[in-house]
Scaffold this active site. Structure first.
Site, PDB file in Angstrom:
ATOM      1  CE  LYS A  78      21.383 105.644 106.572  1.00 40.89           C
ATOM      2  NZ  LYS A  78      20.423 106.762 106.401  1.00 40.89           N
TER       3      LYS A  78
ATOM      4  NE  ARG B 221      17.785 103.760 104.670  1.00 38.41           N
ATOM      5  CZ  ARG B 221      18.198 102.612 105.208  1.00 38.41           C
ATOM      6  NH1 ARG B 221      18.364 101.531 104.439  1.00 38.41           N
ATOM      7  NH2 ARG B 221      18.472 102.554 106.492  1.00 38.41           N
TER       8      ARG B 221
ATOM      9  N   GLY C 259      21.793 117.088 110.682  1.00 38.38           N
ATOM     10  CA  GLY C 259      21.537 118.143 109.705  1.00 38.38           C
ATOM     11  C   GLY C 259      21.289 117.602 108.305  1.00 38.38           C
TER      12      GLY C 259
ATOM     13  CG  MET D  82      16.213 115.281 103.465  1.00 42.46           C
ATOM     14  SD  MET D  82      15.695 115.124 101.774  1.00 42.46           S
ATOM     15  CE  MET D  82      15.620 113.351 101.629  1.00 42.46           C
TER      16      MET D  82
ATOM     17  NE  ARG E  51      24.526 103.880 113.110  1.00 44.53           N
ATOM     18  CZ  ARG E  51      23.718 104.914 113.076  1.00 44.53           C
ATOM     19  NH1 ARG E  51      23.901 105.843 112.186  1.00 44.53           N
ATOM     20  NH2 ARG E  51      22.715 105.024 113.903  1.00 44.53           N
TER      21      ARG E  51
ATOM     22  CG  HIS F  52      29.556 133.980 125.581  1.00 40.58           C
ATOM     23  ND1 HIS F  52      29.418 134.004 126.946  1.00 40.58           N
ATOM     24  CD2 HIS F  52      30.650 134.729 125.300  1.00 40.58           C
ATOM     25  CE1 HIS F  52      30.363 134.760 127.482  1.00 40.58           C
ATOM     26  NE2 HIS F  52      31.127 135.208 126.501  1.00 40.58           N
TER      27      HIS F  52
ATOM     28  CB  SER G 189      59.724 123.739 126.552  1.00 38.12           C
ATOM     29  OG  SER G 189      58.403 123.424 126.936  1.00 38.12           O
TER      30      SER G 189
ATOM     31  CB  CYS H 231      55.385 123.305 128.702  1.00 36.50           C
ATOM     32  SG  CYS H 231      55.891 124.956 128.203  1.00 36.50           S
TER      33      CYS H 231
ATOM     34  CE1 TYR I 294      58.359 118.333 127.788  1.00 32.04           C
ATOM     35  CE2 TYR I 294      60.505 117.710 126.877  1.00 32.04           C
ATOM     36  CZ  TYR I 294      59.681 118.648 127.508  1.00 32.04           C
ATOM     37  OH  TYR I 294      60.169 119.873 127.848  1.00 32.04           O
TER      38      TYR I 294
END
Ligand code: ADP
Ligand code: MG
Ligand code: MG
Length: 887
Positions: free
Chosen positions: A21, A90, A99, A101, A334, A450, A776, A844, A864
């Site tokens: 900001k 701010r 979370g 302020m 932003r 969970h 692999s 893999c 790869y």
């Protein structure tokens, strides 16, 4: 040490120091946009404050100095009784984070300066409205009073005045409210609201610093992999007022539509409003077009500023602004958040407009965004009734009958019903029900609950924490905000990408993007954008992308999705179904001949499997893993078999085969099958098994060659820990290859390599590499073996607790544990390459389709990644982004 920077002295690249900001406020100031002046207290000051538990040396003086300069520029003193300067405080970290302020506006007002403000503006209502807002924000965010106390008092007052409109409250009402609010603070926080303006400022600044360590912020950082030690900056800015009558107001706007990506500005404006009023839904906002009707001049200025910002940032910007008596002020900008669809469309548009190049377009979209576009969606044109919205924990669109316990879920699913398992929250005992459900819905818990962790691990759609639902599992129903009730068996639909919960069965339509990848001719800007960005991505990436596929059908789909071969073809499912009998014969065989017979019966069937796969991947490499799981997985359950035999005994039946089978099951029973007789160990212990598989592969390849095809099988030996194991098997495979070649008179192009999935294999990679043509990385097993836990046993039982306690931010099966398991991958790659420069390296495990892991694999130089067919496009895109990022 410089702790404080004027807006005029910063710029947008100083996000580390000034936060997002602050850096952007500085940038706008220097672009000449009308930004109320102010200064930023740096993240460095925050870090020092948190370290020392108090202001670092010099901070207080520097704030005094900057504040004096601000006062001089504005010609007012903070909280002056007759002509007060007011400021906002701010928070703003490098990354925007929940979370932290919330902003406190109107700092500097007190019992005296509120009168000064009233006299000065001739508007008592405005002055007291501003003061009650300060008390409300300061009380809840700085002094920790629950915000309900304030909103309840406000509601009570409105009710007493028989109105629902905050604008209908008169100056005297607000004066009364100020007194009420001060009472609430006295009662709840057990302090008097601080009258001294500078003390208000200091307390607010400290509260921002401290908010860095709230539970929510800490948890969010862990999940998003944001470092713990960045700290937040604090912006102190002169107030401008949108709440001084109908010629004032506040708004938010985007330079393009953040939902669809459409070109053209998009925004909301609210007259006579301050701060978050515009997004808080207190009154109905108007569109930017209507704003033009209300205040043409400010509107035109705003549009011009937005154009300037988009060109300057070369991206879609999101903006917050305020109009004070017809004068426009810019309060924030932003790079704007956007939906996945908008991300692709905006990136392609901007590349077309020449604002960015195509490399940059590839960097502007993510694999996760692409993945979410590939899920089936609820038909947006269908009629639907939204019941509530929870958290989007695991994507997808699921429709089914609501069930409230795992037993019912299993029972109903067994008889072919689609079910959605609804719980307050889930626990390990719900696992079976979660597995059979189409979707999981809970009323409690966040994205690390969970339900969320397990659903993501299983790829199951999940909406969690839908607090509007009152779930009663005893009676089998949930009620939405005391009105609508859904009972067991009622159809519901849940959208795991948006968190929405709908009544009834909403029609699902397949993803247009998937249809495009499948080769259908799909029209539309989104598909067009995806196609062009993907085409460019394919020119950028260093790593190849293969697929994990066990059947010809999967292989063909993956090839359409852009796979460049198969990185993992598992062979175990080929021994199930009617072939189970042959495996049983093999296991209970009492002589070498009987064993040979069983293997000979399996051979032609295996060969047929491989021919299909090699044909669908003609010309491309196909890595086939020799059988890996413990043999008892192919045998009947020990208890069932024992019971059947006991019954047979009482009836005097002989059951010779079953008896032999039971003996075999007992013999093969293991305490820890994951660590037992499996992988290469099977190949060594059961003579002929791996030879049969190798022969099937090589004969299939030879047959393909004779049919004019081009087969490139790569035979992969699983679970090797020592080079000796690999050598034993490799020599036998080479022997088989010579035989097949001679018998059929065909040269076969094949390779032999190994999986690296045991820590010992990784650590001795230099010894193994000369015996292997490829490695692999089987990162699933490697993760299990490194952490010493088995996924099936632990993921559902305690991972959510582990995530909560910060042992890891995300399950190491979802995203590679780079610090731990990653070290083994890096070591093995380096040692392997050093010992055998021709060694080909791939991965893999399922991590091959995970964006964060892909960047790591690119960094350590793998050739790869291989992943499930639907992740192939995601991996193509992320491999390209990794190439750009690691360059
Ligand atoms: P967030 O990080 O949640 O976006 P902000 O710091 O942007 O919080 O503050 C929220 C709102 O407060 C802004 O959109 C703006 O409307 C209002 N605001 C902040 N500072 C000022 C100021 N100096 N003058 C007027 N309004 C302000
Ligand atoms: Mg804001
Ligand atoms: Mg394995």
């Amino acid at each position: 040490m410089m702790w404080v920077t004027d807006f005029a002295d910063g710029n947008k690249d100083q996000k580390d120091l000034l936060g997002g900001k602050g850096a952007n406020l500085a940038e706008m100031t220097n672009l000449g946009l009308p930004v109320p002046p102010g200064f930023t207290i740096s993240t460095e000051a925050c870090r020092a404050y948190l370290r020392q538990g108090g202001d670092p040396e010099g901070l207080e003086d520097q704030v005094t100095e900057r504040l004096a300069a601000l006062e001089a520029a504005m010609g007012r003193r903070l909280g002056d009784p007759t002509d007060p300067l007011l400021v906002s405080v701010r928070s703003g970290a490098k990354f925007s984070m929940p979370g932290m302020m919330e902003t406190v506006l109107n700092v500097g007002l007190n019992d005296r300066s509120v009168e000064g403000l009233a006299d000065l503006t001739g508007d008592r209502r405005f002055a007291y409205d501003s003061y009650r807002r300060l008390l409300q924000m300061f009380g809840s965010t700085v002094l920790g009073v629950h915000s309900d106390h304030f909103s309840d008092a406000l509601d009570a007052l409105k009710k007493a005045r028989r109105t629902e409109d905050d604008l209908a409250l008169a100056a005297e009402d607000l004066e009364e409210l100020v007194e009420t609010f001060q009472g609430i603070i006295r009662e709840q926080a057990e302090v008097e609201f601080p009258q001294e303006p500078r003390r208000q400022l200091d307390l607010a600044v400290h509260a921002v610093f401290n908010s860095w360590n709230t539970d929510r912020a800490v948890l969010y950082r862990r999940q998003e992999r944001i470092p713990e030690d960045l700290g937040t900056a604090v912006n102190v800015q002169a107030m401008v007022f949108g709440n001084g009558g109908m010629t004032s107001g506040s708004g938010v706007a985007f330079t393009r539509d953040p939902a669809s990506g459409d070109q053209g500005v998009y925004g909301d404006y609210l007259q006579n409003a301050q701060g978050e009023d515009v997004v808080a839904g207190i009154r109905n906002t108007v569109s930017l077009a209507d704003f033009a009707e209300i205040d043409q001049k400010s509107h035109n200025e705003l549009i011009a500023h937005m154009e300037k910002l988009e060109k300057h940032y070369r991206d879609m910007c999101d903006i917050e602004f305020t109009v004070e008596h017809g004068k426009l002020w810019m309060l924030q900008t932003r790079v704007g958040k956007r939906t996945p669809e908008a991300a692709f469309r905006i990136a392609a548009h901007m590349a077309d407009e020449g604002l960015i190049d195509w490399d940059e377009a590839v960097q502007r979209v993510t694999g996760d965004q692409l993945a979410s576009l590939m899920f089936p969606r609820f038909d947006a044109t269908a009629e639907r009734t939204l019941l509530a919205t929870g958290m989007n924990a695991s994507p997808g669109a699921a429709v089914g009958r609501a069930v409230f316990d795992w037993r019912t879920a299993v029972e109903w699913a067994d008889r072919g019903e689609d079910v959605i398992l609804v719980r307050k929250e889930t626990s390990p005992e719900d696992l079976h029900g979660m597995m059979v459900a189409k979707g999981i819905l809970t009323s409690r818990g966040g994205k690390t609950s969970h339900a969320a962790v397990v659903a993501r691990g299983m790829g199951r759609t999940c909406v969690c924490g839908a607090e509007a639902l009152d779930v009663d599992t005893k009676t089998g129903q949930f009620t939405v905000r005391d009105s609508k009730t859904i009972r067991e068996g009622d159809l519901i639909s849940i959208d795991g990408s948006t968190g929405e919960i709908f009544d009834g069965a909403v029609p699902v339509s397949p993803s247009a993007v998937v249809r495009h990848f499948e080769g259908e001719d799909v029209e539309g800007e989104l598909v067009d954008a995806v196609a062009r960005i993907m085409a460019h991505a394919d020119t950028l990436r260093r790593m190849q992308v293969r697929t994990n596929a066990d059947t010809g059908e999967d292989a063909e789909r993956a090839r359409r999705f852009g796979a460049q071969g198969i990185g993992l073809c598992r062979t175990e499912h080929m021994f199930l179904g009617d072939r189970r009998q042959l495996v049983e014969d093999l296991i209970v065989a009492e002589s070498a001949e009987e064993q040979q017979e069983a293997l000979a019966a399996l051979l032609p069937r295996q060969k047929g499997d491989f021919e299909k796969i090699l044909e669908s991947m003609d010309g491309l490499p196909v890595t086939i893993r020799l059988i890996d799981p413990p043999l008892h997985e192919f045998l009947p359950d020990i208890t069932e078999l024992s019971v059947a035999l006991a019954i047979a005994d009482t009836r005097g039946h002989r059951k010779r085969h079953e008896r032999k089978l039971l003996a075999a099951v007992q013999r093969l029973h293991e305490q820890n099958p994951m660590l037992g007789l499996r992988g290469v160990r099977l190949g060594i212990v059961i003579p002929g098994l791996f030879e049969m598989q190798a022969r099937a592969i090589l004969e299939a390849a030879a047959a393909r060659t004779r049919a004019g095809g081009s087969a490139r099988p790569e035979i992969m030996v699983p679970l090797v820990g020592s080079v000796r194991e690999l050598d034993l098997i490799r020599h036998r495979i080479e022997q088989v290859a010579r035989e097949v070649s001679d018998e059929l008179g065909v040269e076969i192009d094949y390779k032999v390599g190994t999986m690296i999935e045991l820590p010992r294999a990784a650590l001795t990679a230099d010894e193994i590499a000369p015996s292997a043509q490829f490695f692999s990385f089987g990162t699933n097993d490697l993760t299990q073996m490194t952490w010493g836990f088995s996924r099936d046993d632990v993921e559902a039982s305690f991972f959510s607790t582990y995530i909560e306690h910060g042992v890891f931010g995300i399950s190491p099966f979802e995203s590679l544990d780079v610090e731990g398991v990653g070290q083994l991958v890096r070591t093995a790659a380096e040692k392997g390459r050093a010992a055998n420069p021709a060694l080909h390296l791939g991965v893999c495990g399922e991590h091959g389709g995970d964006p964060h892991s892909i960047h790591f694999f690119d960094e350590v130089g793998l050739d790869y990644v291989s992943c499930s067919p639907y992740r192939v496009p995601v991996a193509r895109l992320e491999a390209a982004r990794a190439s750009l990022a690691n360059d």
